[in-house]
Design an enzyme around this catalytic site. Sequence first.
Site, PDB file in Angstrom:
ATOM      1  N   TYR A 188       0.835  -1.204   0.000  1.00 35.77           N
ATOM      2  CA  TYR A 188       0.000   0.000   0.000  1.00 35.77           C
ATOM      3  C   TYR A 188       0.866   1.249   0.000  1.00 35.77           C
ATOM      4  O   TYR A 188       1.762   1.403   0.824  1.00 35.77           O
ATOM      5  CB  TYR A 188      -0.906  -0.032   1.223  1.00 35.77           C
ATOM      6  CG  TYR A 188      -1.865   1.121   1.344  1.00 35.77           C
ATOM      7  CD1 TYR A 188      -2.993   1.197   0.530  1.00 35.77           C
ATOM      8  CD2 TYR A 188      -1.659   2.115   2.293  1.00 35.77           C
ATOM      9  CE1 TYR A 188      -3.889   2.248   0.649  1.00 35.77           C
ATOM     10  CE2 TYR A 188      -2.553   3.170   2.429  1.00 35.77           C
ATOM     11  CZ  TYR A 188      -3.660   3.236   1.603  1.00 35.77           C
ATOM     12  OH  TYR A 188      -4.548   4.275   1.731  1.00 35.77           O
ATOM     13  N   SER A 238       3.114  -6.697   2.050  1.00 35.24           N
ATOM     14  CA  SER A 238       1.854  -6.149   2.538  1.00 35.24           C
ATOM     15  C   SER A 238       0.710  -6.475   1.569  1.00 35.24           C
ATOM     16  O   SER A 238       0.446  -7.647   1.308  1.00 35.24           O
ATOM     17  CB  SER A 238       2.003  -4.640   2.772  1.00 35.24           C
ATOM     18  OG  SER A 238       0.905  -4.112   3.462  1.00 35.24           O
ATOM     19  N   MET A 239       0.039  -5.469   1.015  1.00 38.52           N
ATOM     20  CA  MET A 239      -0.983  -5.759   0.013  1.00 38.52           C
ATOM     21  C   MET A 239      -0.389  -6.471  -1.200  1.00 38.52           C
ATOM     22  O   MET A 239      -1.066  -7.250  -1.866  1.00 38.52           O
ATOM     23  CB  MET A 239      -1.699  -4.488  -0.423  1.00 38.52           C
ATOM     24  CG  MET A 239      -2.702  -3.961   0.575  1.00 38.52           C
ATOM     25  SD  MET A 239      -3.729  -2.663  -0.162  1.00 38.52           S
ATOM     26  CE  MET A 239      -4.837  -2.311   1.200  1.00 38.52           C
ATOM     27  N   ASP A 255       4.213  -6.568  14.048  1.00 39.12           N
ATOM     28  CA  ASP A 255       3.478  -5.936  12.948  1.00 39.12           C
ATOM     29  C   ASP A 255       2.063  -5.583  13.393  1.00 39.12           C
ATOM     30  O   ASP A 255       1.248  -6.461  13.667  1.00 39.12           O
ATOM     31  CB  ASP A 255       3.427  -6.905  11.763  1.00 39.12           C
ATOM     32  CG  ASP A 255       2.910  -6.268  10.485  1.00 39.12           C
ATOM     33  OD1 ASP A 255       2.241  -5.219  10.570  1.00 39.12           O
ATOM     34  OD2 ASP A 255       3.165  -6.822   9.404  1.00 39.12           O
ATOM     35  N   HIS A 271       5.856  -3.688  10.603  1.00 41.43           N
ATOM     36  CA  HIS A 271       5.354  -4.013   9.272  1.00 41.43           C
ATOM     37  C   HIS A 271       6.377  -3.779   8.158  1.00 41.43           C
ATOM     38  O   HIS A 271       6.281  -4.366   7.084  1.00 41.43           O
ATOM     39  CB  HIS A 271       4.093  -3.172   9.000  1.00 41.43           C
ATOM     40  CG  HIS A 271       3.366  -3.539   7.751  1.00 41.43           C
ATOM     41  ND1 HIS A 271       2.856  -4.797   7.519  1.00 41.43           N
ATOM     42  CD2 HIS A 271       3.053  -2.803   6.643  1.00 41.43           C
ATOM     43  CE1 HIS A 271       2.249  -4.832   6.340  1.00 41.43           C
ATOM     44  NE2 HIS A 271       2.368  -3.630   5.791  1.00 41.43           N
TER      45      HIS A 271
END
Length: 324
Positions: free
Chosen positions: A117, A189-190, A235, A265
């Site tokens: 993201y 992540s995404m 995270d 994260h």
Amino acid sequence: MTLTAPATTIALVLLALLVPATATAGSLSRDERDKPAEAAAELLSQGKPTTASYGSGGGTPPGDGVPDPTTASLEATNGPLATARYTVPDPSGYGSGTVTYPTTGGPYPGIVLMPGYRGTQQNLQWLAPRLASWGFVVINVGTNTLTDDPESRGRQITAAGSQLLALGDAAGTPISGKLNGTLGAVGHSMGGGGVMAALRDDPRFRAGVPTAPYHPAGNFSSVTDPTLFLTCESDPVANGDTYAVPWYDSMSRAEKLYIEVPGDHLCPMTGYGDKAKQGKWIVSFLSRWLRSDTRFSPFLCGTERDPDKNNTSLVTRWMDSCPF
């Protein structure tokens, strides 16, 4: 389980009967790829056949000038092969692309790197030359928009993989003839959620490394391809217990590895975390499953991995489907 010689012979015969001689790993559907291993495992009653594996299975043989790996060489910033970069002139289906590739040898598997993201190519820039110098053609992509959701990122991984293969087939490009048709993906992540979507939906992708993966609606129990989950202990966005661990547990037919390390994260991104160790694990996993190069297995399943696995300041949780 260790198979006796007769049992191993039976497994080999079964696999020969179940897979037509003219079929290639790239031409089989996901279900067709699974059938030989499933049938052999069922008839041998228990354990994993030593002659077959779920997911990527066939791969390509070791070689292409890649020397025997060592802990020192895998933890170095770059591997043994010289590399160069090439900017994709007209990205199709994704925002931007930079290809890093070995200048000699091949053909090699292709790898798509997908940011998270609001991320850019910088997110996983550390990994592109590292992978390429160990025998991969790597496309590091930027997304269509900074806020694309995980499913969109999965589709962009597919689009980038398609264009990478097309560039490898085209005359006159720097990577002409360098792709062997096998694909893998790494995402953060995404982008890690996108890797899982690509493994679920696109049979050309034969192994994946979702790092700190996020996908709030992900169901990946159907994924059979080898998957390395790299997560961050502290995270607050994509904690492993919320996403990666349930996915790992649900993937009952996949070879898999789960490594949790200290950090938040950002721990898999450029400039964060222990890149010597992270790079060693990712290179070894993708070499094992995209090139069927068992020389890299000891760094994930053998005695060479034990100093990492047992170092609580380096690894806070380790799970695997070893041996592989």
